[in-house]
Design a protein around this motif. Structure first.
Motif, PDB file in Angstrom:
ATOM      1  N   GLN A  90       0.060   6.142  -3.746  1.00  0.00           N
ATOM      2  CA  GLN A  90      -1.311   6.256  -4.247  1.00  0.00           C
ATOM      3  C   GLN A  90      -1.635   7.693  -4.635  1.00  0.00           C
ATOM      4  OE1 GLN A  90      -3.326   4.397  -0.866  1.00  0.00           O
ATOM      5  NE2 GLN A  90      -3.834   2.634  -2.158  1.00  0.00           N
ATOM      6  N   ALA A  91      -1.158   8.655  -3.817  1.00  0.00           N
ATOM      7  CA  ALA A  91      -1.409  10.067  -4.123  1.00  0.00           C
ATOM      8  C   ALA A  91      -0.745  10.471  -5.436  1.00  0.00           C
ATOM      9  CB  ALA A  91      -0.916  10.947  -2.976  1.00  0.00           C
ATOM     10  N   ARG A  92       0.338   9.786  -5.804  1.00  0.00           N
ATOM     11  CA  ARG A  92       1.045  10.090  -7.049  1.00  0.00           C
ATOM     12  C   ARG A  92       0.542   9.260  -8.224  1.00  0.00           C
ATOM     13  NH1 ARG A  92       7.273   9.457  -5.482  1.00  0.00           N
ATOM     14  NH2 ARG A  92       7.454   9.853  -7.725  1.00  0.00           N
ATOM     15  N   GLY A  93      -0.499   8.456  -7.996  1.00  0.00           N
ATOM     16  CA  GLY A  93      -1.034   7.628  -9.069  1.00  0.00           C
ATOM     17  C   GLY A  93      -0.212   6.396  -9.347  1.00  0.00           C
ATOM     18  N   VAL A  94       0.532   5.926  -8.331  1.00  0.00           N
ATOM     19  CA  VAL A  94       1.403   4.751  -8.471  1.00  0.00           C
ATOM     20  C   VAL A  94       0.833   3.618  -7.629  1.00  0.00           C
ATOM     21  CG1 VAL A  94       3.704   3.820  -8.037  1.00  0.00           C
ATOM     22  CG2 VAL A  94       3.440   6.159  -8.898  1.00  0.00           C
ATOM     23  N   ALA A  95       0.728   2.432  -8.232  1.00  0.00           N
ATOM     24  CA  ALA A  95       0.207   1.271  -7.516  1.00  0.00           C
ATOM     25  C   ALA A  95       1.344   0.549  -6.786  1.00  0.00           C
ATOM     26  CB  ALA A  95      -0.488   0.321  -8.484  1.00  0.00           C
ATOM     27  N   PHE A  96       0.958  -0.382  -5.918  1.00  0.00           N
ATOM     28  CA  PHE A  96       1.936  -1.132  -5.119  1.00  0.00           C
ATOM     29  C   PHE A  96       1.528  -2.592  -5.075  1.00  0.00           C
ATOM     30  CE2 PHE A  96       2.899  -3.060  -0.975  1.00  0.00           C
ATOM     31  CZ  PHE A  96       4.287  -3.030  -1.015  1.00  0.00           C
ATOM     32  N   ARG A  97       2.518  -3.468  -5.225  1.00  0.00           N
ATOM     33  CA  ARG A  97       2.274  -4.909  -5.124  1.00  0.00           C
ATOM     34  C   ARG A  97       3.305  -5.547  -4.214  1.00  0.00           C
ATOM     35  NH1 ARG A  97       2.463  -7.489 -10.890  1.00  0.00           N
ATOM     36  NH2 ARG A  97       2.382  -9.373  -9.589  1.00  0.00           N
ATOM     37  N   SER A  98       2.847  -6.474  -3.383  1.00  0.00           N
ATOM     38  CA  SER A  98       3.744  -7.302  -2.580  1.00  0.00           C
ATOM     39  C   SER A  98       3.484  -8.750  -2.975  1.00  0.00           C
ATOM     40  CB  SER A  98       3.495  -7.100  -1.089  1.00  0.00           C
ATOM     41  OG  SER A  98       4.319  -7.973  -0.339  1.00  0.00           O
ATOM     42  N   LEU A  99       4.524  -9.435  -3.457  1.00  0.00           N
ATOM     43  CA  LEU A  99       4.346 -10.774  -4.015  1.00  0.00           C
ATOM     44  C   LEU A  99       4.007 -11.809  -2.952  1.00  0.00           C
ATOM     45  CD1 LEU A  99       7.372 -10.735  -6.502  1.00  0.00           C
ATOM     46  CD2 LEU A  99       4.971 -10.147  -6.955  1.00  0.00           C
ATOM     47  N   THR A 100       4.716 -11.802  -1.821  1.00  0.00           N
ATOM     48  CA  THR A 100       4.509 -12.820  -0.792  1.00  0.00           C
ATOM     49  C   THR A 100       3.112 -12.742  -0.190  1.00  0.00           C
ATOM     50  OG1 THR A 100       6.868 -12.815  -0.260  1.00  0.00           O
ATOM     51  CG2 THR A 100       5.380 -13.732   1.400  1.00  0.00           C
ATOM     52  N   GLU A 101       2.653 -11.511   0.086  1.00  0.00           N
ATOM     53  CA  GLU A 101       1.331 -11.346   0.711  1.00  0.00           C
ATOM     54  C   GLU A 101       0.193 -11.230  -0.311  1.00  0.00           C
ATOM     55  OE1 GLU A 101       4.434  -9.958   3.557  1.00  0.00           O
ATOM     56  OE2 GLU A 101       3.975  -9.472   1.467  1.00  0.00           O
ATOM     57  N   SER A 102       0.530 -11.283  -1.600  1.00  0.00           N
ATOM     58  CA  SER A 102      -0.484 -11.181  -2.674  1.00  0.00           C
ATOM     59  C   SER A 102      -1.341  -9.934  -2.525  1.00  0.00           C
ATOM     60  CB  SER A 102      -1.372 -12.443  -2.698  1.00  0.00           C
ATOM     61  OG  SER A 102      -0.603 -13.599  -2.928  1.00  0.00           O
ATOM     62  N   ILE A 103      -0.689  -8.799  -2.302  1.00  0.00           N
ATOM     63  CA  ILE A 103      -1.383  -7.517  -2.157  1.00  0.00           C
ATOM     64  C   ILE A 103      -1.143  -6.690  -3.402  1.00  0.00           C
ATOM     65  CG2 ILE A 103      -1.457  -5.350  -0.852  1.00  0.00           C
ATOM     66  CD1 ILE A 103      -0.504  -7.012   1.578  1.00  0.00           C
ATOM     67  N   ASP A 104      -2.186  -6.072  -3.912  1.00  0.00           N
ATOM     68  CA  ASP A 104      -2.089  -5.231  -5.107  1.00  0.00           C
ATOM     69  C   ASP A 104      -3.046  -4.053  -4.936  1.00  0.00           C
ATOM     70  OD1 ASP A 104      -2.061  -4.034  -7.573  1.00  0.00           O
ATOM     71  OD2 ASP A 104      -2.281  -5.887  -8.727  1.00  0.00           O
ATOM     72  N   THR A 105      -2.491  -2.855  -4.706  1.00  0.00           N
ATOM     73  CA  THR A 105      -3.350  -1.698  -4.444  1.00  0.00           C
ATOM     74  C   THR A 105      -4.014  -1.147  -5.705  1.00  0.00           C
ATOM     75  OG1 THR A 105      -1.545  -0.087  -4.652  1.00  0.00           O
ATOM     76  CG2 THR A 105      -1.936  -1.017  -2.465  1.00  0.00           C
ATOM     77  N   SER A 106      -3.740  -1.762  -6.857  1.00  0.00           N
ATOM     78  CA  SER A 106      -4.467  -1.360  -8.060  1.00  0.00           C
ATOM     79  C   SER A 106      -5.846  -2.003  -8.104  1.00  0.00           C
ATOM     80  CB  SER A 106      -3.684  -1.729  -9.329  1.00  0.00           C
ATOM     81  OG  SER A 106      -3.602  -3.146  -9.477  1.00  0.00           O
ATOM     82  N   THR A 107      -6.105  -2.915  -7.152  1.00  0.00           N
ATOM     83  CA  THR A 107      -7.405  -3.585  -7.075  1.00  0.00           C
ATOM     84  C   THR A 107      -8.187  -3.052  -5.874  1.00  0.00           C
ATOM     85  OG1 THR A 107      -6.647  -5.375  -5.610  1.00  0.00           O
ATOM     86  CG2 THR A 107      -6.304  -5.665  -7.990  1.00  0.00           C
ATOM     87  N   PRO A 108      -9.513  -3.111  -5.919  1.00  0.00           N
ATOM     88  CA  PRO A 108     -10.311  -2.656  -4.771  1.00  0.00           C
ATOM     89  C   PRO A 108      -9.969  -3.404  -3.484  1.00  0.00           C
ATOM     90  CG  PRO A 108     -11.696  -2.911  -6.705  1.00  0.00           C
ATOM     91  CD  PRO A 108     -10.358  -3.486  -7.062  1.00  0.00           C
ATOM     92  N   GLY A 109      -9.724  -4.725  -3.587  1.00  0.00           N
ATOM     93  CA  GLY A 109      -9.383  -5.492  -2.387  1.00  0.00           C
ATOM     94  C   GLY A 109      -8.066  -5.059  -1.784  1.00  0.00           C
ATOM     95  N   GLY A 110      -7.076  -4.759  -2.617  1.00  0.00           N
ATOM     96  CA  GLY A 110      -5.786  -4.298  -2.119  1.00  0.00           C
ATOM     97  C   GLY A 110      -5.878  -2.947  -1.445  1.00  0.00           C
ATOM     98  N   ARG A 111      -6.670  -2.054  -2.022  1.00  0.00           N
ATOM     99  CA  ARG A 111      -6.844  -0.727  -1.400  1.00  0.00           C
ATOM    100  C   ARG A 111      -7.569  -0.844  -0.067  1.00  0.00           C
ATOM    101  NH1 ARG A 111      -7.651   0.574  -6.868  1.00  0.00           N
ATOM    102  NH2 ARG A 111      -9.916   0.415  -6.683  1.00  0.00           N
ATOM    103  N   LEU A 112      -8.571  -1.708  -0.001  1.00  0.00           N
ATOM    104  CA  LEU A 112      -9.288  -1.914   1.256  1.00  0.00           C
ATOM    105  C   LEU A 112      -8.357  -2.458   2.336  1.00  0.00           C
ATOM    106  CD1 LEU A 112     -11.869  -2.078   2.960  1.00  0.00           C
ATOM    107  CD2 LEU A 112     -12.272  -4.362   1.975  1.00  0.00           C
ATOM    108  N   PHE A 113      -7.478  -3.382   1.954  1.00  0.00           N
ATOM    109  CA  PHE A 113      -6.529  -3.958   2.906  1.00  0.00           C
ATOM    110  C   PHE A 113      -5.702  -2.864   3.560  1.00  0.00           C
ATOM    111  CE2 PHE A 113      -2.294  -5.573   3.891  1.00  0.00           C
ATOM    112  CZ  PHE A 113      -2.587  -6.678   4.673  1.00  0.00           C
ATOM    113  N   PHE A 114      -5.216  -1.909   2.770  1.00  0.00           N
ATOM    114  CA  PHE A 114      -4.367  -0.876   3.354  1.00  0.00           C
ATOM    115  C   PHE A 114      -5.155   0.179   4.103  1.00  0.00           C
ATOM    116  CE2 PHE A 114      -0.706  -2.627   1.312  1.00  0.00           C
ATOM    117  CZ  PHE A 114       0.284  -2.314   2.241  1.00  0.00           C
TER     118      PHE A 114
END
Length: 205
Positions: A90-114
């Motif tokens: 995130q500090a480098r401006g790179v997003a993260f997705r996990s397919l099984t858990e349906s997590i996407d840190t490019s979205t507000p919900g994904g960032r809140l999760f982490f």
């Protein structure tokens, strides 16, 4: 004026299997279906510190890219390592997705999760630290000190002292008693003056 074409932003996949015998096809197929243009695969234990393909992936990343994994445990050696890695992304401006858990840190919900994940990990560390301190305090109150129990029995100490008095070197004593040379030095120092040179060349039979 520069005519260089801006680098395209990518979905980059990362897969890991724990032994050479395991097949990474399931993960690779899922990452390919998710649109990953390139997939980095490590065949190593999750606890292994050095994972060459993960290092290569991290070096390849640019702002705007997205790292995709099949499942969270493929990326992190532990919860703390997982959180630290994603925070670094995130500090480098790179997003993260996990397919099984349906997590996407490019979205507000994904960032809140982490953010919640990170807070729980910090809470867990505080609890462990508190229990450790409480255990040490209780042990001290009962007259015990923390740390590993000693391997030295009175009989071993007596043999070590006799061997030392007869001119045996510490490395020989350690080999006979099945302890480390440093442990021999500490034991002999605790029982009386130690004049044997630690740098002495061990004598050979």
């Amino acid at each position: 004026m520069s005519t260089e074409t801006p680098r395209q932003q990518y979905l980059l996949g990362y897969a890991r299997v724990s032994t050479l015998e395991q097949d990474e096809a399931l993960q690779v197929d899922a990452l390919t279906a998710a649109g990953c243009g390139r997939i980095f695969v490590d065949k190593a234990s999750g606890s292994l510190q050095h994972r060459p393909q993960l290092d290569a992936l991290l070096e390849h990343l640019r702002p705007g890219d997205t790292v995709v994994v099949w499942r969270l445990d493929r990326l992190g050696r532990s919860l703390r390592h997982l959180i630290d890695t994603i925070q670094d992304l995130q500090a480098r401006g790179v997003a993260f997705r996990s397919l099984t858990e349906s997590i996407d840190t490019s979205t507000p919900g994904g960032r809140l999760f982490f953010h919640v994940f990170g807070a729980l990990a910090e809470f867990e560390r505080d609890l462990i630290r508190e229990r450790t301190h409480a255990g040490l305090a209780a042990a001290r109150a009962r007259g015990r000190k923390g740390g590993r129990p000693t391997v030295w029995t009175p009989e071993k100490l007596q043999v070590a002292q006799q061997m030392y008095d007869s001119g045996q070197h510490a490395i020989t004593i350690a080999r006979v008693l099945g302890v480390s040379r440093a442990s021999v030095y500490r034991a002999l120092q605790s029982t009386g003056p130690l004049t044997m040179m630690q740098s002495s060349t061990p004598h050979r039979s």
